[in-house]
Design a protein around this motif. Structure first.
Motif, PDB file in Angstrom:
ATOM      1  N   ILE A   1      -5.400  18.381 -11.682  1.00  0.00           N
ATOM      2  CA  ILE A   1      -4.969  18.892 -12.991  1.00  0.00           C
ATOM      3  C   ILE A   1      -6.178  19.273 -13.843  1.00  0.00           C
ATOM      4  CG2 ILE A   1      -3.868  18.227 -15.171  1.00  0.00           C
ATOM      5  CD1 ILE A   1      -1.887  16.559 -13.450  1.00  0.00           C
ATOM      6  N   GLY A   2      -7.220  18.445 -13.833  1.00  0.00           N
ATOM      7  CA  GLY A   2      -8.439  18.749 -14.593  1.00  0.00           C
ATOM      8  C   GLY A   2      -9.122  20.008 -14.101  1.00  0.00           C
ATOM      9  N   HIS A   3      -9.124  20.222 -12.784  1.00  0.00           N
ATOM     10  CA  HIS A   3      -9.719  21.437 -12.212  1.00  0.00           C
ATOM     11  C   HIS A   3      -8.960  22.673 -12.674  1.00  0.00           C
ATOM     12  CE1 HIS A   3     -10.606  24.346  -8.932  1.00  0.00           C
ATOM     13  NE2 HIS A   3     -11.829  23.856  -9.102  1.00  0.00           N
TER      14      HIS A   3
ATOM     15  N   SER B   1     -17.136   8.729 -12.785  1.00  0.00           N
ATOM     16  CA  SER B   1     -17.613   7.371 -13.054  1.00  0.00           C
ATOM     17  C   SER B   1     -17.658   6.602 -11.740  1.00  0.00           C
ATOM     18  CB  SER B   1     -16.688   6.679 -14.056  1.00  0.00           C
ATOM     19  OG  SER B   1     -15.417   6.488 -13.481  1.00  0.00           O
ATOM     20  N   SER B   2     -18.324   5.466 -11.747  1.00  0.00           N
ATOM     21  CA  SER B   2     -18.449   4.685 -10.515  1.00  0.00           C
ATOM     22  C   SER B   2     -17.083   4.183 -10.040  1.00  0.00           C
ATOM     23  CB  SER B   2     -19.423   3.527 -10.713  1.00  0.00           C
ATOM     24  OG  SER B   2     -19.026   2.734 -11.806  1.00  0.00           O
TER      25      SER B   2
ATOM     26  N   TYR C   1     -13.775  11.445 -15.138  1.00  0.00           N
ATOM     27  CA  TYR C   1     -14.390  12.587 -14.463  1.00  0.00           C
ATOM     28  C   TYR C   1     -14.689  13.668 -15.480  1.00  0.00           C
ATOM     29  CZ  TYR C   1      -9.841  14.761 -14.981  1.00  0.00           C
ATOM     30  OH  TYR C   1      -8.690  15.278 -15.513  1.00  0.00           O
ATOM     31  N   ARG C   2     -15.546  14.615 -15.076  1.00  0.00           N
ATOM     32  CA  ARG C   2     -15.890  15.739 -15.951  1.00  0.00           C
ATOM     33  C   ARG C   2     -16.313  16.910 -15.081  1.00  0.00           C
ATOM     34  NH1 ARG C   2     -18.433  15.970 -21.310  1.00  0.00           N
ATOM     35  NH2 ARG C   2     -18.232  18.137 -21.876  1.00  0.00           N
ATOM     36  N   PHE C   3     -15.687  18.048 -15.272  1.00  0.00           N
ATOM     37  CA  PHE C   3     -16.057  19.266 -14.565  1.00  0.00           C
ATOM     38  C   PHE C   3     -17.046  20.047 -15.409  1.00  0.00           C
ATOM     39  CE2 PHE C   3     -11.934  18.500 -12.539  1.00  0.00           C
ATOM     40  CZ  PHE C   3     -12.276  18.705 -11.215  1.00  0.00           C
TER      41      PHE C   3
END
Length: 136
Positions: free
Chosen positions: A9-11, A28-29, A64-66
């Protein structure tokens, strides 16, 4: 919702918002552990998820971060010139202006959006690509 669903969804959201494909996926880890054990990513090479290079970040506020390479390089340059956390960069985004759809233009119309890049992401990027150039 599983981490795989969130990443897909983020992508899609990133592609719709910025009208380009991201190159890098910072996680994140905790999210990295979930990705490594998720059955959806079993066939994926663990360093390449949804077409993005996977970079784990030691301490990150988000799961997460794109981002694109250009964004992170711009943030690195900006941080080197004036250190601050988070680093503010301007990202040019293609716009589709409907009010003058048939007008002739010299080039693509772009609008500037401000984007914050945390220092932890910049450090993880430098660490990730710095380790790739090592020769033993």
């Amino acid at each position: 919702m599983s981490i795989a669903d969130k990443i897909f969804i983020g992508h899609k959201t990133f592609k719709e918002e910025y009208k380009e494909d991201p190159d890098l996926l910072f996680v994140s880890s905790y999210a990295h552990e979930q990705i490594c054990s998720a059955p959806e990513f079993e066939r994926c090479v663990q360093s390449n998820v949804v077409g993005c290079e996977l970079i784990p970040v030691l301490s990150m506020d988000q799961e997460y971060r794109f981002l694109t390479r250009e964004d992170v390089e711009q943030a690195r340059t900006s941080y080197n010139n004036s250190p601050s956390d988070p680093v503010l960069i301007r990202k040019l985004v293609k716009t589709d202006r409907s009010e003058a759809a048939n007008a002739r233009r010299l080039g693509e119309e772009k609008a500037a959006k401000h984007l914050y890049v945390p220092l932890d992401i910049i450090r993880a990027y430098e660490r990730h690509f710095g380790n790739k150039d090592l020769n033993f």
